[in-house]
Design an enzyme around this catalytic site. Structure first.
Site, mmCIF file in Angstrom:
data_model
loop_
_atom_site.group_PDB
_atom_site.id
_atom_site.type_symbol
_atom_site.label_atom_id
_atom_site.label_comp_id
_atom_site.label_asym_id
_atom_site.label_seq_id
_atom_site.Cartn_x
_atom_site.Cartn_y
_atom_site.Cartn_z
ATOM 1 N N LYS A 10 1.004 -1.132 -0.115
ATOM 2 C CA LYS A 10 0.006 0.079 0.106
ATOM 3 C C LYS A 10 0.836 1.126 0.104
ATOM 4 O O LYS A 10 2.116 1.195 0.333
ATOM 5 C CB LYS A 10 -0.897 -0.131 1.208
ATOM 6 C CG LYS A 10 -1.831 -1.206 1.242
ATOM 7 C CD LYS A 10 -2.784 -1.063 2.398
ATOM 8 C CE LYS A 10 -3.865 -2.199 2.438
ATOM 9 N NZ LYS A 10 -4.848 -2.271 3.567
ATOM 10 N N TYR A 50 -12.265 -2.316 -3.017
ATOM 11 C CA TYR A 50 -12.658 -2.577 -1.913
ATOM 12 C C TYR A 50 -14.518 -2.506 -1.850
ATOM 13 O O TYR A 50 -15.017 -2.089 -0.822
ATOM 14 C CB TYR A 50 -12.411 -1.250 -1.297
ATOM 15 C CG TYR A 50 -10.825 -1.312 -0.620
ATOM 16 C CD1 TYR A 50 -10.575 -2.556 0.121
ATOM 17 C CD2 TYR A 50 -9.949 -0.627 -0.737
ATOM 18 C CE1 TYR A 50 -9.067 -2.867 0.745
ATOM 19 C CE2 TYR A 50 -8.410 -0.792 -0.367
ATOM 20 C CZ TYR A 50 -8.321 -1.982 0.351
ATOM 21 O OH TYR A 50 -6.996 -2.205 0.767
ATOM 22 N N PHE A 58 -15.903 3.440 7.378
ATOM 23 C CA PHE A 58 -14.169 3.800 7.007
ATOM 24 C C PHE A 58 -13.934 3.948 5.518
ATOM 25 O O PHE A 58 -12.751 4.058 5.249
ATOM 26 C CB PHE A 58 -13.292 2.866 7.762
ATOM 27 C CG PHE A 58 -13.420 1.384 7.644
ATOM 28 C CD1 PHE A 58 -12.987 0.857 6.368
ATOM 29 C CD2 PHE A 58 -14.128 0.466 8.568
ATOM 30 C CE1 PHE A 58 -13.149 -0.715 5.929
ATOM 31 C CE2 PHE A 58 -14.344 -0.890 7.964
ATOM 32 C CZ PHE A 58 -13.809 -1.312 6.930
ATOM 33 N N ARG A 86 -2.005 -14.665 3.277
ATOM 34 C CA ARG A 86 -2.651 -14.191 4.578
ATOM 35 C C ARG A 86 -2.234 -14.309 5.871
ATOM 36 O O ARG A 86 -1.999 -13.420 6.862
ATOM 37 C CB ARG A 86 -4.215 -14.754 4.693
ATOM 38 C CG ARG A 86 -5.118 -14.489 3.515
ATOM 39 C CD ARG A 86 -5.342 -12.798 3.654
ATOM 40 N NE ARG A 86 -6.081 -12.272 4.644
ATOM 41 C CZ ARG A 86 -6.677 -11.255 4.652
ATOM 42 N NH1 ARG A 86 -6.831 -10.183 3.847
ATOM 43 N NH2 ARG A 86 -7.321 -10.641 5.825
ATOM 44 N N ARG A 103 2.360 -7.051 8.797
ATOM 45 C CA ARG A 103 1.937 -6.151 9.773
ATOM 46 C C ARG A 103 2.475 -6.172 11.084
ATOM 47 O O ARG A 103 2.579 -5.073 11.821
ATOM 48 C CB ARG A 103 0.415 -6.250 9.729
ATOM 49 C CG ARG A 103 -0.214 -6.029 8.243
ATOM 50 C CD ARG A 103 -1.886 -6.373 8.219
ATOM 51 N NE ARG A 103 -2.452 -5.924 7.034
ATOM 52 C CZ ARG A 103 -3.667 -6.361 6.450
ATOM 53 N NH1 ARG A 103 -4.094 -7.316 7.244
ATOM 54 N NH2 ARG A 103 -4.180 -5.919 5.463
ATOM 55 N N ASN A 113 -1.780 -0.117 7.482
ATOM 56 C CA ASN A 113 -1.398 -1.585 7.467
ATOM 57 C C ASN A 113 -0.418 -2.359 6.487
ATOM 58 O O ASN A 113 -0.507 -3.423 6.316
ATOM 59 C CB ASN A 113 -2.641 -2.533 8.136
ATOM 60 C CG ASN A 113 -3.526 -2.580 6.996
ATOM 61 O OD1 ASN A 113 -3.558 -2.094 5.930
ATOM 62 N ND2 ASN A 113 -4.835 -3.265 7.245
ATOM 63 N N HIS A 116 -1.935 -5.151 1.393
ATOM 64 C CA HIS A 116 -3.153 -6.125 1.029
ATOM 65 C C HIS A 116 -2.802 -7.490 0.483
ATOM 66 O O HIS A 116 -1.853 -7.502 -0.212
ATOM 67 C CB HIS A 116 -3.843 -5.164 0.078
ATOM 68 C CG HIS A 116 -5.173 -5.920 -0.655
ATOM 69 N ND1 HIS A 116 -6.342 -6.065 0.111
ATOM 70 C CD2 HIS A 116 -5.319 -6.772 -1.674
ATOM 71 C CE1 HIS A 116 -7.103 -6.853 -0.596
ATOM 72 N NE2 HIS A 116 -6.519 -7.247 -1.686
ATOM 73 N N GLU A 128 -9.696 -10.218 -7.695
ATOM 74 C CA GLU A 128 -8.623 -9.126 -7.519
ATOM 75 C C GLU A 128 -7.569 -8.964 -8.781
ATOM 76 O O GLU A 128 -7.118 -7.988 -9.461
ATOM 77 C CB GLU A 128 -8.087 -9.153 -6.168
ATOM 78 C CG GLU A 128 -9.281 -8.780 -5.111
ATOM 79 C CD GLU A 128 -8.692 -8.609 -3.987
ATOM 80 O OE1 GLU A 128 -9.379 -8.433 -2.879
ATOM 81 O OE2 GLU A 128 -7.610 -9.291 -3.459
HETATM 82 P P1 DAT Z 1 -7.837 -6.908 5.306
HETATM 83 O O1 DAT Z 1 -6.900 -5.937 4.729
HETATM 84 O O2 DAT Z 1 -7.099 -7.724 6.221
HETATM 85 O O3 DAT Z 1 -8.341 -8.014 4.324
HETATM 86 P P2 DAT Z 1 -10.520 -6.055 5.470
HETATM 87 O O4 DAT Z 1 -10.738 -6.399 4.157
HETATM 88 O O5 DAT Z 1 -11.475 -6.369 6.604
HETATM 89 O O6 DAT Z 1 -9.077 -6.276 6.095
HETATM 90 O O7 DAT Z 1 -10.686 -4.314 5.565
HETATM 91 C C1 DAT Z 1 -9.822 -3.742 4.378
HETATM 92 C C2 DAT Z 1 -9.037 -2.331 4.799
HETATM 93 O O8 DAT Z 1 -9.799 -1.999 5.472
HETATM 94 C C3 DAT Z 1 -7.903 -3.067 6.026
HETATM 95 O O9 DAT Z 1 -6.880 -3.382 5.354
HETATM 96 C C4 DAT Z 1 -7.980 -1.700 7.090
HETATM 97 C C5 DAT Z 1 -9.243 -1.078 6.598
HETATM 98 N N1 DAT Z 1 -10.230 -1.361 7.708
HETATM 99 C C6 DAT Z 1 -10.850 -2.523 8.108
HETATM 100 N N2 DAT Z 1 -11.457 -2.529 9.005
HETATM 101 C C7 DAT Z 1 -11.292 -1.072 9.462
HETATM 102 C C8 DAT Z 1 -12.038 -0.585 10.645
HETATM 103 N N3 DAT Z 1 -12.710 -1.083 11.661
HETATM 104 N N4 DAT Z 1 -11.585 0.756 10.732
HETATM 105 C C9 DAT Z 1 -10.693 1.366 9.866
HETATM 106 N N5 DAT Z 1 -10.385 0.782 8.833
HETATM 107 C C10 DAT Z 1 -10.703 -0.459 8.657
HETATM 108 MG MG MG Z 2 -9.769 -8.018 2.843
#
Ligand code: DAT
Ligand code: MG
Length: 151
Positions: A10, A50, A58, A86, A103, A113, A116, A128
Protein backbone atom coordinates in the site's frame (compact mmCIF):
# COMPACT_ATOMS: atom_id res chain seq x y z
CA UNK A 1 -3.01 -26.86 -4.55
CA UNK A 2 -1.15 -24.34 -6.68
CA UNK A 3 -2.97 -21.03 -6.67
CA UNK A 4 -2.43 -17.36 -7.35
CA UNK A 5 -3.16 -14.48 -5.03
CA UNK A 6 -3.24 -10.72 -5.37
CA UNK A 7 -0.90 -8.74 -3.12
CA UNK A 8 -0.32 -5.02 -2.90
CA UNK A 9 2.20 -2.93 -1.00
CA UNK A 10 0.00 0.00 0.00
CA UNK A 11 1.05 3.68 -0.28
CA UNK A 12 2.43 3.70 3.28
CA UNK A 13 4.64 0.71 2.55
CA UNK A 14 5.90 2.30 -0.66
CA UNK A 15 6.63 5.64 1.04
CA UNK A 16 8.42 3.88 3.89
CA UNK A 17 10.68 2.00 1.50
CA UNK A 18 9.33 -1.43 2.38
CA UNK A 19 8.73 -2.88 -1.11
CA UNK A 20 11.98 -4.83 -1.12
CA UNK A 21 11.51 -6.13 2.41
CA UNK A 22 8.02 -7.40 1.61
CA UNK A 23 8.88 -8.87 -1.80
CA UNK A 24 11.87 -10.57 -0.18
CA UNK A 25 9.71 -12.32 2.36
CA UNK A 26 7.50 -13.89 -0.30
CA UNK A 27 10.49 -14.81 -2.48
CA UNK A 28 12.28 -16.41 0.46
CA UNK A 29 9.19 -18.40 1.35
CA UNK A 30 9.26 -19.95 -2.12
CA UNK A 31 6.30 -18.15 -3.60
CA UNK A 32 6.73 -17.21 -7.25
CA UNK A 33 6.17 -13.70 -8.58
CA UNK A 34 4.08 -13.99 -11.76
CA UNK A 35 2.99 -10.37 -12.19
CA UNK A 36 3.90 -6.93 -10.89
CA UNK A 37 3.14 -3.30 -11.61
CA UNK A 38 3.97 -0.07 -9.83
CA UNK A 39 0.94 2.16 -10.26
CA UNK A 40 -1.30 4.84 -8.81
CA UNK A 41 -4.82 3.55 -8.36
CA UNK A 42 -7.65 5.81 -9.50
CA UNK A 43 -10.79 6.26 -7.40
CA UNK A 44 -12.98 4.03 -9.57
CA UNK A 45 -10.59 1.11 -9.29
CA UNK A 46 -10.16 1.67 -5.54
CA UNK A 47 -13.92 1.71 -4.98
CA UNK A 48 -14.36 -1.46 -7.01
CA UNK A 49 -11.46 -3.20 -5.30
CA UNK A 50 -12.85 -2.41 -1.86
CA UNK A 51 -16.51 -2.78 -2.94
CA UNK A 52 -17.28 -5.21 -0.13
CA UNK A 53 -16.64 -2.36 2.35
CA UNK A 54 -18.71 0.33 0.62
CA UNK A 55 -21.21 0.57 3.48
CA UNK A 56 -18.56 0.75 6.19
CA UNK A 57 -17.93 4.09 7.94
CA UNK A 58 -14.23 3.81 7.07
CA UNK A 59 -14.82 3.34 3.32
CA UNK A 60 -14.04 6.93 2.23
CA UNK A 61 -10.86 7.05 4.31
CA UNK A 62 -9.83 3.70 2.91
CA UNK A 63 -10.31 4.85 -0.69
CA UNK A 64 -8.53 8.16 0.07
CA UNK A 65 -5.61 6.27 1.55
CA UNK A 66 -5.19 3.66 -1.18
CA UNK A 67 -5.29 6.39 -3.86
CA UNK A 68 -2.89 8.71 -1.97
CA UNK A 69 0.27 7.48 -3.67
CA UNK A 70 1.75 4.69 -5.75
CA UNK A 71 1.26 1.05 -4.82
CA UNK A 72 3.15 -2.08 -5.80
CA UNK A 73 0.55 -4.51 -7.17
CA UNK A 74 1.62 -8.12 -7.55
CA UNK A 75 0.46 -11.65 -8.21
CA UNK A 76 2.18 -14.43 -6.28
CA UNK A 77 1.80 -18.12 -7.06
CA UNK A 78 2.44 -21.24 -5.02
CA UNK A 79 0.98 -24.07 -3.01
CA UNK A 80 -1.93 -22.74 -0.96
CA UNK A 81 -0.74 -19.24 -1.84
CA UNK A 82 -3.87 -17.36 -0.77
CA UNK A 83 -3.90 -18.67 2.80
CA UNK A 84 -0.12 -18.67 3.15
CA UNK A 85 0.10 -15.01 2.16
CA UNK A 86 -2.72 -14.14 4.57
CA UNK A 87 -0.84 -15.92 7.36
CA UNK A 88 2.36 -14.04 6.50
CA UNK A 89 0.49 -10.71 6.49
CA UNK A 90 -0.88 -10.99 10.03
CA UNK A 91 -4.20 -9.64 11.27
CA UNK A 92 -6.00 -6.68 9.71
CA UNK A 93 -4.89 -4.54 12.67
CA UNK A 94 -1.09 -4.41 12.99
CA UNK A 95 -1.51 -3.94 16.74
CA UNK A 96 -3.02 -7.41 16.94
CA UNK A 97 -0.59 -9.02 14.49
CA UNK A 98 2.04 -11.44 15.69
CA UNK A 99 5.71 -10.56 15.41
CA UNK A 100 7.06 -12.31 12.35
CA UNK A 101 4.18 -11.19 10.18
CA UNK A 102 4.39 -8.26 7.75
CA UNK A 103 1.89 -6.16 9.71
CA UNK A 104 3.23 -7.31 13.07
CA UNK A 105 6.79 -6.37 12.16
CA UNK A 106 6.24 -3.30 9.98
CA UNK A 107 3.09 -1.51 11.17
CA UNK A 108 1.30 -0.12 14.22
CA UNK A 109 -2.00 1.37 13.02
CA UNK A 110 -5.12 -0.17 11.47
CA UNK A 111 -5.39 2.60 8.88
CA UNK A 112 -1.75 2.19 7.81
CA UNK A 113 -1.39 -1.55 7.61
CA UNK A 114 1.21 -1.67 4.82
CA UNK A 115 -0.09 -4.55 2.72
CA UNK A 116 -3.14 -5.97 1.02
CA UNK A 117 -3.61 -9.65 0.22
CA UNK A 118 -6.65 -11.44 -1.17
CA UNK A 119 -8.81 -13.13 1.45
CA UNK A 120 -9.53 -16.85 1.36
CA UNK A 121 -13.15 -16.48 0.29
CA UNK A 122 -13.84 -18.42 -2.90
CA UNK A 123 -13.20 -16.25 -5.95
CA UNK A 124 -11.66 -13.25 -4.13
CA UNK A 125 -8.16 -13.71 -5.48
CA UNK A 126 -9.35 -14.27 -9.06
CA UNK A 127 -11.56 -11.19 -8.89
CA UNK A 128 -8.74 -8.98 -7.64
CA UNK A 129 -6.17 -10.35 -10.08
CA UNK A 130 -8.58 -9.68 -12.97
CA UNK A 131 -9.20 -6.17 -11.68
CA UNK A 132 -5.52 -5.23 -11.75
CA UNK A 133 -3.96 -7.42 -14.44
CA UNK A 134 -4.68 -8.43 -18.02
CA UNK A 135 -4.00 -12.09 -18.80
CA UNK A 136 -0.94 -11.21 -20.89
CA UNK A 137 0.60 -9.37 -17.95
CA UNK A 138 0.91 -12.60 -15.97
CA UNK A 139 3.94 -14.76 -16.70
CA UNK A 140 4.15 -18.57 -16.75
CA UNK A 141 7.64 -19.80 -15.95
CA UNK A 142 9.48 -22.23 -13.71
CA UNK A 143 11.65 -21.14 -10.85
CA UNK A 144 14.92 -23.05 -10.70
CA UNK A 145 14.30 -24.16 -7.10
CA UNK A 146 10.83 -25.62 -7.59
CA UNK A 147 11.94 -29.24 -7.34
CA UNK A 148 13.51 -28.39 -3.95
CA UNK A 149 10.47 -26.52 -2.68
CA UNK A 150 7.89 -29.16 -3.49
CA UNK A 151 8.02 -32.92 -2.97
P1 DAT B 1 -7.75 -7.03 5.32
O1 DAT B 1 -6.95 -5.91 4.69
O2 DAT B 1 -7.00 -7.68 6.45
O3 DAT B 1 -8.27 -8.01 4.31
P2 DAT B 1 -10.46 -6.01 5.46
O4 DAT B 1 -10.66 -6.56 4.10
O5 DAT B 1 -11.46 -6.37 6.51
O6 DAT B 1 -9.01 -6.36 6.02
O7 DAT B 1 -10.42 -4.41 5.38
C1 DAT B 1 -9.78 -3.76 4.30
C2 DAT B 1 -9.00 -2.60 4.86
O8 DAT B 1 -9.89 -1.66 5.46
C3 DAT B 1 -8.03 -2.97 5.98
O9 DAT B 1 -6.79 -3.38 5.47
C4 DAT B 1 -7.93 -1.70 6.76
C5 DAT B 1 -9.30 -1.09 6.62
N1 DAT B 1 -10.15 -1.40 7.76
C6 DAT B 1 -10.73 -2.60 8.05
N2 DAT B 1 -11.47 -2.52 9.16
C7 DAT B 1 -11.38 -1.23 9.58
C8 DAT B 1 -11.92 -0.50 10.68
N3 DAT B 1 -12.72 -1.08 11.57
N4 DAT B 1 -11.58 0.81 10.80
C9 DAT B 1 -10.80 1.42 9.89
N5 DAT B 1 -10.26 0.79 8.83
C10 DAT B 1 -10.53 -0.52 8.68
MG1 MG C 1 -9.72 -7.88 2.87
Amino acid sequence: MTERTFVMVKPDGVQRGLIGEIVGRFEDRGLKLVGAKFVEIDRDLAEEHYGEHEDEPFFEDLVDFITSGPVMAMVWEGQDAVAQVRAMMGETDPAESAPGTVRGDLGLDLGRNVIHGSDTEEGSAEREIDLFFDDDELVDYERIDEQWLYE
